[in-house]
Design a protein around this motif. Structure first.
Motif, PDB file in Angstrom:
ATOM      1  N   ILE A 147     -13.874 -27.959  29.256  1.00  0.00           N
ATOM      2  CA  ILE A 147     -15.227 -27.509  29.568  1.00  0.00           C
ATOM      3  C   ILE A 147     -15.136 -26.245  30.417  1.00  0.00           C
ATOM      4  O   ILE A 147     -14.351 -26.184  31.369  1.00  0.00           O
ATOM      5  N   VAL A 148     -15.918 -25.235  30.052  1.00  0.00           N
ATOM      6  CA  VAL A 148     -16.030 -24.018  30.864  1.00  0.00           C
ATOM      7  C   VAL A 148     -17.447 -23.970  31.417  1.00  0.00           C
ATOM      8  O   VAL A 148     -18.419 -23.954  30.659  1.00  0.00           O
ATOM      9  N   LEU A 149     -17.549 -23.975  32.745  1.00  0.00           N
ATOM     10  CA  LEU A 149     -18.856 -23.929  33.391  1.00  0.00           C
ATOM     11  C   LEU A 149     -19.220 -22.497  33.714  1.00  0.00           C
ATOM     12  O   LEU A 149     -18.538 -21.828  34.485  1.00  0.00           O
ATOM     13  N   GLY A 150     -20.307 -22.021  33.115  1.00  0.00           N
ATOM     14  CA  GLY A 150     -20.843 -20.723  33.485  1.00  0.00           C
ATOM     15  C   GLY A 150     -21.650 -20.861  34.760  1.00  0.00           C
ATOM     16  O   GLY A 150     -21.515 -21.835  35.508  1.00  0.00           O
ATOM     17  N   ASP A 151     -22.531 -19.903  34.990  1.00  0.00           N
ATOM     18  CA  ASP A 151     -23.316 -19.914  36.220  1.00  0.00           C
ATOM     19  C   ASP A 151     -24.448 -20.944  36.136  1.00  0.00           C
ATOM     20  O   ASP A 151     -25.148 -21.025  35.123  1.00  0.00           O
ATOM     21  N   PHE A 152     -24.605 -21.730  37.173  1.00  0.00           N
ATOM     22  CA  PHE A 152     -25.740 -22.636  37.315  1.00  0.00           C
ATOM     23  C   PHE A 152     -26.627 -22.034  38.407  1.00  0.00           C
ATOM     24  O   PHE A 152     -26.378 -22.195  39.601  1.00  0.00           O
ATOM     25  N   THR A 153     -27.660 -21.304  37.963  1.00  0.00           N
ATOM     26  CA  THR A 153     -28.462 -20.439  38.828  1.00  0.00           C
ATOM     27  C   THR A 153     -29.751 -21.124  39.271  1.00  0.00           C
ATOM     28  O   THR A 153     -30.402 -21.810  38.481  1.00  0.00           O
ATOM     29  N   GLU A 154     -30.106 -20.928  40.534  1.00  0.00           N
ATOM     30  CA  GLU A 154     -31.398 -21.386  41.070  1.00  0.00           C
ATOM     31  C   GLU A 154     -31.632 -22.872  40.796  1.00  0.00           C
ATOM     32  O   GLU A 154     -32.721 -23.291  40.401  1.00  0.00           O
ATOM     33  N   ILE A 155     -30.602 -23.667  40.999  1.00  0.00           N
ATOM     34  CA  ILE A 155     -30.726 -25.110  40.794  1.00  0.00           C
ATOM     35  C   ILE A 155     -31.602 -25.706  41.898  1.00  0.00           C
ATOM     36  O   ILE A 155     -31.435 -25.404  43.082  1.00  0.00           O
ATOM     37  N   LYS A 156     -32.537 -26.556  41.505  1.00  0.00           N
ATOM     38  CA  LYS A 156     -33.538 -27.082  42.425  1.00  0.00           C
ATOM     39  C   LYS A 156     -33.177 -28.481  42.926  1.00  0.00           C
ATOM     40  O   LYS A 156     -32.410 -29.196  42.291  1.00  0.00           O
ATOM     41  N   GLU A 157     -33.777 -28.851  44.024  1.00  0.00           N
ATOM     42  CA  GLU A 157     -33.646 -30.204  44.562  1.00  0.00           C
ATOM     43  C   GLU A 157     -35.024 -30.738  44.919  1.00  0.00           C
ATOM     44  O   GLU A 157     -35.922 -29.977  45.301  1.00  0.00           O
ATOM     45  N   ASN A 158     -35.213 -32.030  44.775  1.00  0.00           N
ATOM     46  CA  ASN A 158     -36.432 -32.672  45.262  1.00  0.00           C
ATOM     47  C   ASN A 158     -36.380 -32.746  46.783  1.00  0.00           C
ATOM     48  O   ASN A 158     -35.403 -32.337  47.403  1.00  0.00           O
ATOM     49  N   ASP A 159     -37.437 -33.279  47.397  1.00  0.00           N
ATOM     50  CA  ASP A 159     -37.450 -33.425  48.853  1.00  0.00           C
ATOM     51  C   ASP A 159     -36.248 -34.239  49.310  1.00  0.00           C
ATOM     52  O   ASP A 159     -35.644 -33.958  50.346  1.00  0.00           O
ATOM     53  N   ASN A 160     -35.911 -35.248  48.540  1.00  0.00           N
ATOM     54  CA  ASN A 160     -34.689 -36.008  48.794  1.00  0.00           C
ATOM     55  C   ASN A 160     -33.605 -35.502  47.846  1.00  0.00           C
ATOM     56  O   ASN A 160     -33.746 -35.598  46.624  1.00  0.00           O
ATOM     57  N   ALA A 161     -32.549 -34.959  48.407  1.00  0.00           N
ATOM     58  CA  ALA A 161     -31.487 -34.370  47.597  1.00  0.00           C
ATOM     59  C   ALA A 161     -30.897 -35.398  46.647  1.00  0.00           C
ATOM     60  O   ALA A 161     -30.794 -36.589  46.967  1.00  0.00           O
ATOM     61  N   PHE A 162     -30.502 -34.920  45.457  1.00  0.00           N
ATOM     62  CA  PHE A 162     -29.887 -35.807  44.475  1.00  0.00           C
ATOM     63  C   PHE A 162     -28.546 -36.293  44.998  1.00  0.00           C
ATOM     64  O   PHE A 162     -27.848 -35.592  45.727  1.00  0.00           O
ATOM     65  N   ALA A 163     -28.152 -37.488  44.573  1.00  0.00           N
ATOM     66  CA  ALA A 163     -26.985 -38.160  45.155  1.00  0.00           C
ATOM     67  C   ALA A 163     -25.653 -37.518  44.806  1.00  0.00           C
ATOM     68  O   ALA A 163     -24.665 -37.713  45.517  1.00  0.00           O
ATOM     69  N   PHE A 164     -25.608 -36.733  43.705  1.00  0.00           N
ATOM     70  CA  PHE A 164     -24.319 -36.230  43.237  1.00  0.00           C
ATOM     71  C   PHE A 164     -24.357 -34.717  43.027  1.00  0.00           C
ATOM     72  O   PHE A 164     -25.374 -34.150  42.639  1.00  0.00           O
ATOM     73  N   SER A 165     -23.219 -34.102  43.248  1.00  0.00           N
ATOM     74  CA  SER A 165     -23.074 -32.670  42.971  1.00  0.00           C
ATOM     75  C   SER A 165     -22.755 -32.479  41.491  1.00  0.00           C
ATOM     76  O   SER A 165     -22.415 -33.442  40.782  1.00  0.00           O
ATOM     77  N   LEU A 166     -22.835 -31.249  41.020  1.00  0.00           N
ATOM     78  CA  LEU A 166     -22.511 -30.965  39.631  1.00  0.00           C
ATOM     79  C   LEU A 166     -21.077 -31.361  39.316  1.00  0.00           C
ATOM     80  O   LEU A 166     -20.796 -31.966  38.272  1.00  0.00           O
ATOM     81  N   LYS A 167     -20.176 -31.066  40.220  1.00  0.00           N
ATOM     82  CA  LYS A 167     -18.769 -31.423  40.016  1.00  0.00           C
ATOM     83  C   LYS A 167     -18.613 -32.939  39.911  1.00  0.00           C
ATOM     84  O   LYS A 167     -17.895 -33.437  39.025  1.00  0.00           O
ATOM     85  N   GLU A 168     -19.284 -33.682  40.773  1.00  0.00           N
ATOM     86  CA  GLU A 168     -19.183 -35.141  40.743  1.00  0.00           C
ATOM     87  C   GLU A 168     -19.758 -35.711  39.452  1.00  0.00           C
ATOM     88  O   GLU A 168     -19.210 -36.653  38.876  1.00  0.00           O
ATOM     89  N   ILE A 169     -20.868 -35.122  38.992  1.00  0.00           N
ATOM     90  CA  ILE A 169     -21.474 -35.590  37.737  1.00  0.00           C
ATOM     91  C   ILE A 169     -20.508 -35.382  36.575  1.00  0.00           C
ATOM     92  O   ILE A 169     -20.289 -36.274  35.749  1.00  0.00           O
ATOM     93  N   LEU A 170     -19.913 -34.200  36.515  1.00  0.00           N
ATOM     94  CA  LEU A 170     -19.016 -33.875  35.407  1.00  0.00           C
ATOM     95  C   LEU A 170     -17.772 -34.769  35.401  1.00  0.00           C
ATOM     96  O   LEU A 170     -17.327 -35.224  34.344  1.00  0.00           O
TER      97      LEU A 170
END
Length: 313
Positions: A245-268
């Motif tokens: 997998i090659v990850l390009g840019d993940f730009t302007e990623i949003k969060e709800n008031d409560n941050a999501f439990a996992f980072s992009l790296k952890e999800i992958l």
């Protein structure tokens, strides 16, 4: 028509369109969002300086709400460009939204007889997925005319784009910051914008992953929705047979008031079970620089303890 019999175009070998040369005719069309002349004036100047002769779509500057004209106008310009034997490459003016609405209305018969380069990213992922997975023709994920102005000071992205179009071999070098295990990865490069790939799941244009390297990039999405899309890929076995997998840019990623439990790296790591090599932070997508890559063609990634060499051509 492709939508009635997509398998009719099935081939054993990926087709690579002819590379460009000075004096070739190219088209600029807008299959998605609307564009103004002043937004692509710099691109017209740059492409002309490359020695290319530009043909603009009849409806290039049309506007229908957020679209570059009606579905029929956008389809008509694209159809005319792929059918015209003089046109050697098609530059999609910008992304936005709209390609999904016309993809099943396009007749690819003449294109298959005389393939040409189609260049773009973001919403143009819809076209790439059809080209690479159904028609088995290579295409270029790279800068679009609307983006040329903001890339003119960075310079390398447009230089690399010209080199790819002229058939020159390119190797991108990146530091091995995440200490990925040394290896050599080879596979057909597929992918594009994550949301658009997700929108094509379960259709004739869905991407194939066997013996492939998946490239993904994204802009403006919530982290929980990125997780949702990648979980969908996992449940649909889209990571099976994937070489990397090659990850390009993940730009302007949003969060709800409560941050999501996992980072992009952890999800992958979770969705791939840690079994697929992941190359992070490749400068492509909604970013500057925006390095071009050839989708639908075999690529190689060479990893050692210090560096990563990515050969996308």
């Amino acid at each position: 028509m492709l939508n009635s019999a997509p398998q009719r175009y099935k081939k054993l070998i990926m087709t690579i369109p002819s590379f460009l040369k000075t004096g070739d005719h190219v088209a600029i069309i807008a299959p998605s969002g609307f564009v103004l002349y002043e937004q692509i004036a710099n691109a017209i100047e740059v492409l002309t300086s490359w020695g290319l002769k530009i043909q603009s779509g009849k409806n290039l500057y049309s506007k229908h709400f957020s679209f570059a004209g009606s579905d029929e106008q956008r389809k008509s310009d694209f159809q005319e460009a792929i059918d015209n034997p003089k046109i050697k490459a098609i530059f999609c003016a910008r992304g936005g939204y709209g390609a999904l609405r016309i993809i099943d209305k396009i007749n690819w018969t003449k294109f298959i007889e005389s393939p040409k380069w189609i260049i773009g990213y973001s919403d143009i992922t819809v076209l790439h997925s059809c080209l690479n997975n159904v028609l088995e023709v290579a295409s270029i994920h790279g800068p679009m005319p609307m983006n040329f102005e903001k890339l003119k000071n960075e310079q390398n992205s447009l230089l690399y784009l010209k080199q790819l179009l002229w058939g020159e071999k390119i190797t991108y070098k990146m530091p091995n910051l995440y200490k990925i295990k040394p290896s050599v990865i080879e596979g057909v490069l597929k992918g594009g914008n994550l949301s658009l790939l997700y929108s094509l799941r379960g259709t004739d244009y869905d991407f194939k992953t066997k013996n492939s390297i998946l490239f993904i990039e994204e802009i403006g999405e919530y982290m929980y929705h990125i997780d949702r899309m990648l979980q969908n890929f996992k449940l649909g076995n889209k990571f099976n047979g994937l070489k990397g997998i090659v990850l390009g840019d993940f730009t302007e990623i949003k969060e709800n008031d409560n941050a999501f439990a996992f980072s992009l790296k952890e999800i992958l790591i979770e969705v791939t079970k840690g079994e697929i090599p992941i190359i992070y932070n490749f400068p492509a997508g909604h970013t500057v620089p925006n390095y071009p890559i050839i989708l639908g063609q075999k690529a190689k990634i060479i990893i050692d303890n210090n560096d990563i060499l990515f050969e996308p051509s």
